[in-house]
Every structure is written in structure tokens, then in C-alpha cells.
Design a protein around this motif. Structure first.
Motif, PDB file in Angstrom:
ATOM      1  N   LEU A   1       0.832  -1.194   0.000  1.00 45.94           N
ATOM      2  CA  LEU A   1       0.000   0.000   0.000  1.00 45.94           C
ATOM      3  C   LEU A   1       0.870   1.248   0.000  1.00 45.94           C
ATOM      4  N   GLY A   2       0.612   2.147  -0.961  1.00 46.38           N
ATOM      5  CA  GLY A   2       1.448   3.329  -1.092  1.00 46.38           C
ATOM      6  C   GLY A   2       0.664   4.599  -1.355  1.00 46.38           C
ATOM      7  N   PHE A   3       1.362   5.619  -1.804  1.00 53.74           N
ATOM      8  CA  PHE A   3       0.825   6.955  -2.021  1.00 53.74           C
ATOM      9  C   PHE A   3      -0.363   6.940  -2.995  1.00 53.74           C
ATOM     10  N   ARG A   4      -1.514   7.393  -2.528  1.00 53.25           N
ATOM     11  CA  ARG A   4      -2.737   7.557  -3.316  1.00 53.25           C
ATOM     12  C   ARG A   4      -3.281   6.262  -3.936  1.00 53.25           C
ATOM     13  N   ASP A   5      -2.942   5.132  -3.372  1.00 54.45           N
ATOM     14  CA  ASP A   5      -3.551   3.881  -3.830  1.00 54.45           C
ATOM     15  C   ASP A   5      -5.001   3.813  -3.355  1.00 54.45           C
ATOM     16  N   SER A   6      -5.817   2.991  -4.052  1.00 53.37           N
ATOM     17  CA  SER A   6      -7.194   2.743  -3.616  1.00 53.37           C
ATOM     18  C   SER A   6      -7.259   1.371  -2.957  1.00 53.37           C
ATOM     19  N   TRP A   7      -7.978   1.296  -1.835  1.00 54.31           N
ATOM     20  CA  TRP A   7      -7.989   0.045  -1.072  1.00 54.31           C
ATOM     21  C   TRP A   7      -9.274  -0.082  -0.258  1.00 54.31           C
ATOM     22  N   VAL A   8      -9.916  -1.231  -0.355  1.00 56.13           N
ATOM     23  CA  VAL A   8     -11.024  -1.593   0.533  1.00 56.13           C
ATOM     24  C   VAL A   8     -10.753  -2.998   1.045  1.00 56.13           C
ATOM     25  N   PHE A   9     -11.100  -3.214   2.311  1.00 50.11           N
ATOM     26  CA  PHE A   9     -10.695  -4.467   2.953  1.00 50.11           C
ATOM     27  C   PHE A   9     -11.631  -4.782   4.112  1.00 50.11           C
ATOM     28  N   LEU A  10     -11.951  -6.061   4.263  1.00 54.32           N
ATOM     29  CA  LEU A  10     -12.662  -6.545   5.441  1.00 54.32           C
ATOM     30  C   LEU A  10     -11.916  -7.762   5.967  1.00 54.32           C
ATOM     31  N   GLY A  11     -11.409  -7.646   7.195  1.00 50.41           N
ATOM     32  CA  GLY A  11     -10.683  -8.740   7.829  1.00 50.41           C
ATOM     33  C   GLY A  11     -11.181  -8.967   9.241  1.00 50.41           C
ATOM     34  N   ALA A  12     -10.368  -9.659  10.039  1.00 50.95           N
ATOM     35  CA  ALA A  12     -10.774  -9.943  11.414  1.00 50.95           C
ATOM     36  C   ALA A  12      -9.542 -10.137  12.287  1.00 50.95           C
ATOM     37  N   LYS A  13      -9.728  -9.899  13.585  1.00 49.18           N
ATOM     38  CA  LYS A  13      -8.604  -9.943  14.530  1.00 49.18           C
ATOM     39  C   LYS A  13      -7.949 -11.317  14.581  1.00 49.18           C
ATOM     40  N   ASP A  14      -8.761 -12.383  14.674  1.00 45.98           N
ATOM     41  CA  ASP A  14      -8.185 -13.720  14.831  1.00 45.98           C
ATOM     42  C   ASP A  14      -8.263 -14.551  13.548  1.00 45.98           C
ATOM     43  N   LEU A  15      -8.189 -13.877  12.423  1.00 46.06           N
ATOM     44  CA  LEU A  15      -8.209 -14.585  11.141  1.00 46.06           C
ATOM     45  C   LEU A  15      -6.883 -15.317  10.932  1.00 46.06           C
ATOM     46  N   LYS A  16      -6.981 -16.606  10.573  1.00 43.50           N
ATOM     47  CA  LYS A  16      -5.782 -17.424  10.436  1.00 43.50           C
ATOM     48  C   LYS A  16      -5.312 -17.553   9.000  1.00 43.50           C
ATOM     49  N   SER A  17      -6.023 -16.925   8.062  1.00 43.88           N
ATOM     50  CA  SER A  17      -5.658 -17.025   6.655  1.00 43.88           C
ATOM     51  C   SER A  17      -5.923 -15.693   5.969  1.00 43.88           C
ATOM     52  N   ILE A  18      -5.751 -15.654   4.644  1.00 42.55           N
ATOM     53  CA  ILE A  18      -5.989 -14.434   3.879  1.00 42.55           C
ATOM     54  C   ILE A  18      -7.487 -14.195   3.733  1.00 42.55           C
ATOM     55  N   SER A  19      -7.913 -12.975   3.946  1.00 45.12           N
ATOM     56  CA  SER A  19      -9.325 -12.632   3.796  1.00 45.12           C
ATOM     57  C   SER A  19      -9.725 -12.631   2.316  1.00 45.12           C
ATOM     58  N   PRO A  20     -10.902 -13.165   1.994  1.00 46.39           N
ATOM     59  CA  PRO A  20     -11.377 -13.126   0.608  1.00 46.39           C
ATOM     60  C   PRO A  20     -11.991 -11.782   0.242  1.00 46.39           C
ATOM     61  N   PHE A  21     -12.100 -10.882   1.236  1.00 48.52           N
ATOM     62  CA  PHE A  21     -12.762  -9.603   1.013  1.00 48.52           C
ATOM     63  C   PHE A  21     -11.734  -8.473   0.967  1.00 48.52           C
ATOM     64  N   GLU A  22     -11.152  -8.262  -0.193  1.00 45.75           N
ATOM     65  CA  GLU A  22     -10.153  -7.207  -0.347  1.00 45.75           C
ATOM     66  C   GLU A  22     -10.010  -6.838  -1.817  1.00 45.75           C
ATOM     67  N   GLN A  23      -9.905  -5.529  -2.071  1.00 44.11           N
ATOM     68  CA  GLN A  23      -9.628  -5.021  -3.413  1.00 44.11           C
ATOM     69  C   GLN A  23      -8.577  -3.926  -3.313  1.00 44.11           C
TER      70      GLN A  23
END
Length: 223
Positions: free
Chosen positions: A172-194
Motif C-alpha cells: 500500500l502506497g501513495f494515493r492507492d485505492s484500497w477496501v478491505f474486510l478482515g478480522a482480529k483472529d483470522l488465520k488465513s488471507i481474507s477473501p474480502f479485499e480489493q
């Protein structure tokens, strides 16, 4: 006289018969014009419009939460976050800011715990680091960028987001676009990310990539 009388009688009878035929025809015509066809006289069936939470394309199944995230558009239109038909953050609510906008939601009840925005261009990144470290277990984390989410990003913050299930926080850097849904105790990669990189050759806006929208159904306390 007899002949003329007979002729008058015939003419009278002819007129009477003609009038009777006309009346019969006229009555039938009237009946045909005022009789409504069956399809017009029937009551139309009620058309039911299914309303979905957060305006999703289709409703979520039982024991799933509905959500919709939108990143900001350049530095003009702020991001928005909807969860279970509740708009947590949006420009209309006037509670979004430049940088990273984050909301914490209880993963079991769906209750919004906290929300805040962190200026990642000229703000203090330690505030975001402290916020992420204090996230309770079994908490859903909703993130939407606005303007610049990456200038003040540190390695420690990237690692905290990675531990929440992000696969793009590292870049993630300068002026990138990012949306994400994760969780505190997630043990793997979240499927909800762009994620969309700021690239002058492909940016939709002058100096910024296109805004991102993501919607879906997240299960209760599965993470």
C-alpha cells in the motif's frame, strides 16, 4: 283504395321490421363495446420487490452479515461503509477523513464497536498503530481508503493489517485505492479485499486511480 291501403300496410310492416332489426343490432353493439375483456377486468397480481440490506444484488443467507464498502474518489468524494443496512461512515454523515477509514464490528452480534479515520499523509501513524493493537478478538475490521492511505504507512502497521488477513497492505502506497474486510483472529488471507495501484498510465482521475466498491456476505464469527 284497397290497393293503396294494402301498400300502406306493407310499408308499415316493412318499417316496423327494419326498426326492430336496427334496435337488435344496436343493442348487441352496445353490449359488445361495454363488456370488458377478462384480462382487463382481472386484478393484477402484486409484484413484490425484494429489498436487500446495503443494496446488495441479492440477500445474504441466514447467519451472514451484509456489507458494502466504497473507497474515496480521488480527494473529492469520501468513502462509505454499510454493514447490515446501517451506514457506519459516509460523506453524508460527515465522519470520514483523508487516509484510512476504519470501523470495528462485533463478529457475533454485528454491533458497531468503534469507527475512526487516520490521516496517512500528514498525521501521526502511531495513533493508527495503537488503534489496531487494541482490536478485541473476534472483531470484524472494515477499511476504506481516501485520497492518500500510504505515505505514513510503517512496517509495523503493514504487519498488523497482514495479521488481520490483508494480502495488499505490504504494498500500500501513495494515493492507492484500497477496501478491505478482515478480522482480529483470522488465520488465513481474507477473501474480502480489493486494491488498485496509483499508476499515471492507468489512473482514472488525474493523480488517483479509480474508486473501488466491494460488497458481500460475511459469516458470523467464522474467522
Amino acid at each position: 283504395m284497397r290497393v293503396s291501403g294494402l301498400l300502406r300496410l306493407v310499408a308499415f310492416v316493412f318499417a316496423l321490421v327494419t326498426t326492430w332489426i336496427f334496435i337488435r343490432s344496436f343493442d348487441g353493439f352496445n353490449m359488445k363495446t361495454i363488456r370488458l375483456p377478462r384480462w382487463l377486468g382481472s386484478v393484477p397480481k402484486e409484484i413484490r420487490v425484494v429489498k436487500t440490506k446495503c443494496g446488495l444484488n441479492k440477500p445474504c443467507p441466514d447467519n451472514f452479515f451484509a456489507f458494502k464498502l466504497s473507497s474515496g474518489a480521488a480527494n473529492v468524494v469520501g468513502p462509505s461503509m454499510c454493514f447490515e443496512n446501517h451506514m457506519i461512515m459516509s460523506p453524508v454523515k460527515n465522519n470520514v477523513g483523508r487516509g484510512l477509514n476504519i470501523a470495528l464490528v462485533n463478529g457475533t452480534t454485528g454491533t458497531v464497536l468503534r469507527q475512526n479515520s487516520f490521516d496517512m499523509y500528514s498525521g501521526d501513524p502511531t495513533l493508527l498503530e495503537k488503534f489496531l493493537k487494541e482490536i478485541p478478538d473476534s472483531t470484524l475490521v472494515l477499511v476504506a481508503s481516501y485520497d492518500d492511505p500510504g505515505t505514513k504507512m510503517t512496517d509495523d502497521i503493514r504487519k498488523l493489517f497482514t495479521n488481520l488477513g490483508s494480502s495488499h497492505a505490504k504494498q500500500l502506497g501513495f494515493r492507492d485505492s484500497w477496501v478491505f474486510l478482515g478480522a482480529k483472529d483470522l488465520k488465513s488471507i481474507s477473501p474480502f479485499e480489493q486494491f488498485l495501484k496509483n499508476d499515471p498510465n492507468s489512473n482514472k482521475y488525474e493523480g488517483w486511480p479509480e474508486l473501488l466498491e466491494m460488497e458481500g456476505c460475511v459469516p458470523r464469527k467464522v474467522f
